[in-house]
Motif scaffolding. Structure first.
Motif, PDB file in Angstrom:
ATOM      1  N   UNK A   1       0.854  -1.204   0.000  1.00  0.00           N
ATOM      2  CA  UNK A   1       0.000   0.000   0.000  1.00  0.00           C
ATOM      3  C   UNK A   1       0.884   1.245   0.000  1.00  0.00           C
ATOM      4  N   UNK A   2       1.929   1.247   0.822  1.00  0.00           N
ATOM      5  CA  UNK A   2       2.857   2.389   0.859  1.00  0.00           C
ATOM      6  C   UNK A   2       3.495   2.628  -0.505  1.00  0.00           C
ATOM      7  N   UNK A   3       3.877   1.556  -1.192  1.00  0.00           N
ATOM      8  CA  UNK A   3       4.451   1.661  -2.544  1.00  0.00           C
ATOM      9  C   UNK A   3       3.432   2.234  -3.526  1.00  0.00           C
ATOM     10  N   UNK A   4       2.184   1.769  -3.417  1.00  0.00           N
ATOM     11  CA  UNK A   4       1.121   2.257  -4.302  1.00  0.00           C
ATOM     12  C   UNK A   4       0.876   3.748  -4.078  1.00  0.00           C
ATOM     13  N   UNK A   5       0.977   4.189  -2.821  1.00  0.00           N
ATOM     14  CA  UNK A   5       0.818   5.607  -2.504  1.00  0.00           C
ATOM     15  C   UNK A   5       1.953   6.402  -3.156  1.00  0.00           C
ATOM     16  N   UNK A   6       3.186   5.902  -3.006  1.00  0.00           N
ATOM     17  CA  UNK A   6       4.358   6.556  -3.611  1.00  0.00           C
ATOM     18  C   UNK A   6       4.218   6.682  -5.118  1.00  0.00           C
ATOM     19  N   UNK A   7       3.669   5.647  -5.758  1.00  0.00           N
ATOM     20  CA  UNK A   7       3.524   5.621  -7.218  1.00  0.00           C
ATOM     21  C   UNK A   7       2.222   6.255  -7.712  1.00  0.00           C
TER      22      UNK A   7
ATOM     23  N   UNK B   1      -7.919   8.249  -0.422  1.00  0.00           N
ATOM     24  CA  UNK B   1      -7.333   7.029   0.131  1.00  0.00           C
ATOM     25  C   UNK B   1      -5.939   7.319   0.683  1.00  0.00           C
ATOM     26  N   UNK B   2      -5.157   8.090  -0.058  1.00  0.00           N
ATOM     27  CA  UNK B   2      -3.824   8.473   0.414  1.00  0.00           C
ATOM     28  C   UNK B   2      -3.948   9.183   1.753  1.00  0.00           C
ATOM     29  N   UNK B   3      -4.846  10.154   1.825  1.00  0.00           N
ATOM     30  CA  UNK B   3      -5.037  10.911   3.062  1.00  0.00           C
ATOM     31  C   UNK B   3      -5.554  10.026   4.197  1.00  0.00           C
ATOM     32  N   UNK B   4      -6.385   9.044   3.857  1.00  0.00           N
ATOM     33  CA  UNK B   4      -6.948   8.148   4.868  1.00  0.00           C
ATOM     34  C   UNK B   4      -5.846   7.344   5.566  1.00  0.00           C
ATOM     35  N   UNK B   5      -4.835   6.928   4.800  1.00  0.00           N
ATOM     36  CA  UNK B   5      -3.757   6.113   5.356  1.00  0.00           C
ATOM     37  C   UNK B   5      -2.736   6.940   6.138  1.00  0.00           C
ATOM     38  N   UNK B   6      -2.757   8.266   5.951  1.00  0.00           N
ATOM     39  CA  UNK B   6      -1.841   9.128   6.709  1.00  0.00           C
ATOM     40  C   UNK B   6      -2.348   9.255   8.130  1.00  0.00           C
ATOM     41  N   UNK B   7      -1.497   8.990   9.090  1.00  0.00           N
ATOM     42  CA  UNK B   7      -1.917   9.125  10.490  1.00  0.00           C
ATOM     43  C   UNK B   7      -1.207  10.281  11.145  1.00  0.00           C
TER      44      UNK B   7
END
Length: 138
Positions: A119-125, A132-138
């Protein structure tokens, strides 16, 4: 003109240490081909937990249990049908399910179970939608 406010609820489902994401259909007006967290809009007079269970069942065929609140993000957008500007609050919940067998709806082309590293790689790419990107940011 007054601003419209909307409520969306999404569920981060983990099964055997993998996270479920759905790929938005290529014909979609918004975020075509990007990956997102399952969920959707809360209807008028609907409880948000009922909305999340309904959306999950519609989009994935999975029955879920809601565990906890994970994050809250804001996602402003223009409504396709009306052209209205909508300020949307997204409740991101942690959810569980009993199976990893997904039946995707017509809204999505594909699904996948991904490790947190994937998931982190998908966010980077930039494969995920901005909400979704913002949702995973804590």
């Amino acid at each position: 003109m007054s601003t419209m406010w909307g409520l969306t609820v999404r569920g981060i489902c983990e099964y055997e240490n993998k996270i479920l994401l759905l790929k938005i259909r290529s014909k979609s007006a918004h975020h075509a081909g990007k990956w997102e967290i399952p969920g959707g809009k809360v209807k008028k007079c609907e409880f948000f937990d009922d909305a999340l269970k309904r959306e999950y069942l519609e989009e994935t065929g999975l029955d879920i249990d809601i565990v906890s609140l994970y994050n809250v993000v804001r996602n402003d957008y223009t409504a396709c049908k009306t052209g209205e500007e909508v300020k949307s609050i997204q409740l991101i919940m942690k959810v569980t399910c009993e199976s990893d067998e997904v039946a995707v709806s017509e809204e999505h082309d594909d699904y996948g179970w991904f490790t947190q590293e994937e998931v982190d790689e998908m966010i980077e790419n930039e494969f995920l939608t901005l909400p979704a990107v913002n949702a995973f940011k804590k």
